[in-house]
Design an enzyme around this catalytic site. Structure first.
Site, PDB file in Angstrom:
ATOM      1  N   ASN A  40       7.963  -9.834 -69.626  1.00  0.00           N
ATOM      2  CA  ASN A  40       6.641 -10.461 -69.525  1.00  0.00           C
ATOM      3  C   ASN A  40       6.111 -11.045 -70.840  1.00  0.00           C
ATOM      4  O   ASN A  40       4.907 -11.256 -71.006  1.00  0.00           O
ATOM      5  CB  ASN A  40       5.636  -9.517 -68.847  1.00  0.00           C
ATOM      6  CG  ASN A  40       5.391  -8.254 -69.647  1.00  0.00           C
ATOM      7  OD1 ASN A  40       5.875  -8.127 -70.771  1.00  0.00           O
ATOM      8  ND2 ASN A  40       4.637  -7.332 -69.089  1.00  0.00           N
ATOM      9  N   THR A  93       0.041  -7.455 -66.063  1.00  0.00           N
ATOM     10  CA  THR A  93       1.349  -6.969 -66.531  1.00  0.00           C
ATOM     11  C   THR A  93       2.497  -7.552 -65.716  1.00  0.00           C
ATOM     12  O   THR A  93       3.525  -7.949 -66.271  1.00  0.00           O
ATOM     13  CB  THR A  93       1.376  -5.422 -66.444  1.00  0.00           C
ATOM     14  OG1 THR A  93       0.246  -4.911 -67.164  1.00  0.00           O
ATOM     15  CG2 THR A  93       2.652  -4.864 -67.039  1.00  0.00           C
ATOM     16  N   GLU A 113      -2.008   0.341 -83.392  1.00  0.00           N
ATOM     17  CA  GLU A 113      -0.849  -0.540 -83.389  1.00  0.00           C
ATOM     18  C   GLU A 113      -0.788  -1.401 -84.658  1.00  0.00           C
ATOM     19  O   GLU A 113       0.296  -1.634 -85.200  1.00  0.00           O
ATOM     20  CB  GLU A 113      -0.874  -1.409 -82.125  1.00  0.00           C
ATOM     21  CG  GLU A 113      -0.671  -0.576 -80.860  1.00  0.00           C
ATOM     22  CD  GLU A 113      -0.971  -1.307 -79.563  1.00  0.00           C
ATOM     23  OE1 GLU A 113      -0.796  -0.689 -78.494  1.00  0.00           O
ATOM     24  OE2 GLU A 113      -1.394  -2.494 -79.603  1.00  0.00           O
ATOM     25  N   LYS A 144       7.487 -10.851 -77.467  1.00  0.00           N
ATOM     26  CA  LYS A 144       8.663 -10.016 -77.190  1.00  0.00           C
ATOM     27  C   LYS A 144       9.954 -10.843 -77.287  1.00  0.00           C
ATOM     28  O   LYS A 144       9.906 -12.080 -77.363  1.00  0.00           O
ATOM     29  CB  LYS A 144       8.488  -9.391 -75.805  1.00  0.00           C
ATOM     30  CG  LYS A 144       7.255  -8.473 -75.709  1.00  0.00           C
ATOM     31  CD  LYS A 144       7.100  -7.897 -74.300  1.00  0.00           C
ATOM     32  CE  LYS A 144       5.875  -7.001 -74.205  1.00  0.00           C
ATOM     33  NZ  LYS A 144       5.731  -6.405 -72.843  1.00  0.00           N
ATOM     34  N   PHE A 172      10.545   3.555 -66.481  1.00  0.00           N
ATOM     35  CA  PHE A 172      10.899   2.283 -67.116  1.00  0.00           C
ATOM     36  C   PHE A 172      11.010   2.388 -68.637  1.00  0.00           C
ATOM     37  O   PHE A 172      11.368   1.413 -69.298  1.00  0.00           O
ATOM     38  CB  PHE A 172       9.898   1.190 -66.729  1.00  0.00           C
ATOM     39  CG  PHE A 172       8.467   1.455 -67.138  1.00  0.00           C
ATOM     40  CD1 PHE A 172       8.026   1.178 -68.422  1.00  0.00           C
ATOM     41  CD2 PHE A 172       7.553   1.964 -66.217  1.00  0.00           C
ATOM     42  CE1 PHE A 172       6.706   1.408 -68.797  1.00  0.00           C
ATOM     43  CE2 PHE A 172       6.231   2.200 -66.579  1.00  0.00           C
ATOM     44  CZ  PHE A 172       5.804   1.925 -67.881  1.00  0.00           C
ATOM     45  N   ARG A 188      -6.076 -10.131 -73.761  1.00  0.00           N
ATOM     46  CA  ARG A 188      -5.614  -9.590 -72.466  1.00  0.00           C
ATOM     47  C   ARG A 188      -5.841 -10.630 -71.358  1.00  0.00           C
ATOM     48  O   ARG A 188      -5.017 -10.793 -70.464  1.00  0.00           O
ATOM     49  CB  ARG A 188      -6.348  -8.291 -72.119  1.00  0.00           C
ATOM     50  CG  ARG A 188      -6.072  -7.120 -73.049  1.00  0.00           C
ATOM     51  CD  ARG A 188      -4.707  -6.510 -72.928  1.00  0.00           C
ATOM     52  NE  ARG A 188      -4.450  -5.894 -71.647  1.00  0.00           N
ATOM     53  CZ  ARG A 188      -3.347  -5.171 -71.396  1.00  0.00           C
ATOM     54  NH1 ARG A 188      -2.433  -4.969 -72.347  1.00  0.00           N
ATOM     55  NH2 ARG A 188      -3.140  -4.663 -70.210  1.00  0.00           N
ATOM     56  N   ARG A 244       1.461 -15.041 -68.894  1.00  0.00           N
ATOM     57  CA  ARG A 244       2.437 -14.438 -67.977  1.00  0.00           C
ATOM     58  C   ARG A 244       2.471 -15.163 -66.633  1.00  0.00           C
ATOM     59  O   ARG A 244       3.534 -15.335 -66.036  1.00  0.00           O
ATOM     60  CB  ARG A 244       2.101 -12.960 -67.790  1.00  0.00           C
ATOM     61  CG  ARG A 244       2.424 -12.110 -69.031  1.00  0.00           C
ATOM     62  CD  ARG A 244       1.713 -10.768 -68.979  1.00  0.00           C
ATOM     63  NE  ARG A 244       2.203  -9.814 -69.966  1.00  0.00           N
ATOM     64  CZ  ARG A 244       1.642  -8.622 -70.174  1.00  0.00           C
ATOM     65  NH1 ARG A 244       0.585  -8.254 -69.470  1.00  0.00           N
ATOM     66  NH2 ARG A 244       2.138  -7.794 -71.075  1.00  0.00           N
TER      67      ARG A 244
END
Ligand code: DAT
Ligand code: MG
Length: 150
Positions: free
Chosen positions: A113, A92, A127, A10, A58, A86, A103
């Site tokens: 995150n 998360t 995706e 991100k 959010f 994961r 994270r």
């Protein structure tokens, strides 16, 4: 079971100079990169990617964040790749993520995150198709795999 999963670093990972560290963790685990693309996501694509969260409080902030700068879009392959990534990512909320996870080690808040990873094989398929064309997915074998898998 050999799987593919969609992983996205991100904008905070890019801005904080953590792309290398996160890619390193996936490589070191023995996962194999299949595709990588550095891009700024258009809003419509971000909204489709996070479609399951539409309507949640959010959601607008999530879309603003994910479109706020470039991201590194990737596909990784390997044994149990979806759950494996994961696990490497951690929970998360980085405050709840275990030490040793991306994270847990590197992030502070849910809204920053660092990394996305598909949550199921079905999500991964959706995706991957959203971000990559078939010809961008590179089939290859790595000689080191003989030292990872018996
Ligand atoms: P994950 O990214 O672990 O799959 P998710 O799919 O539930 O988590 O949510 C997608 C992203 O949305 C998450 O990485 C950060 C953001 N998010 C989720 N829940 C949130 C919340 N309660 N407050 C703020 N951001 C949230
Ligand atoms: Mg998710």
């Amino acid at each position: 079971m050999i799987e593919r999963t969609y992983v996205m670093l991100k904008p905070d990972a890019v801005q904080r100079g953590l792309m290398g560290e996160i890619v390193q963790r996936l490589e070191s685990k023995g996962l194999r990169p299949i595709a990588m693309k550095f891009m700024r996501i258009p809003k419509e694509l971000a909204e489709r990617h996070y479609g399951e969260h539409k309507g949640k409080s959010f959601f607008p902030g999530l879309i603003d964040y994910i479109t706020s700068g470039p991201v590194l879009c990737m596909v990784w392959e390997g044994e149990n790749a979806v759950a494996s990534v994961r696990g490497l990512m951690g929970k998360t909320n980085p405050q709840e993520a275990a030490v040793g996870t991306i994270r847990g080690d590197l992030a502070q808040q849910t809204g920053r995150n660092l990394v996305h990873g598909s949550d199921s094989v079905e999500s991964a398929k959706r995706e991957i198709q959203l971000f990559f064309n078939e010809y961008e997915l590179v089939d290859w074998k790595r000689s080191v795999d003989a030292w990872l898998f018996e």
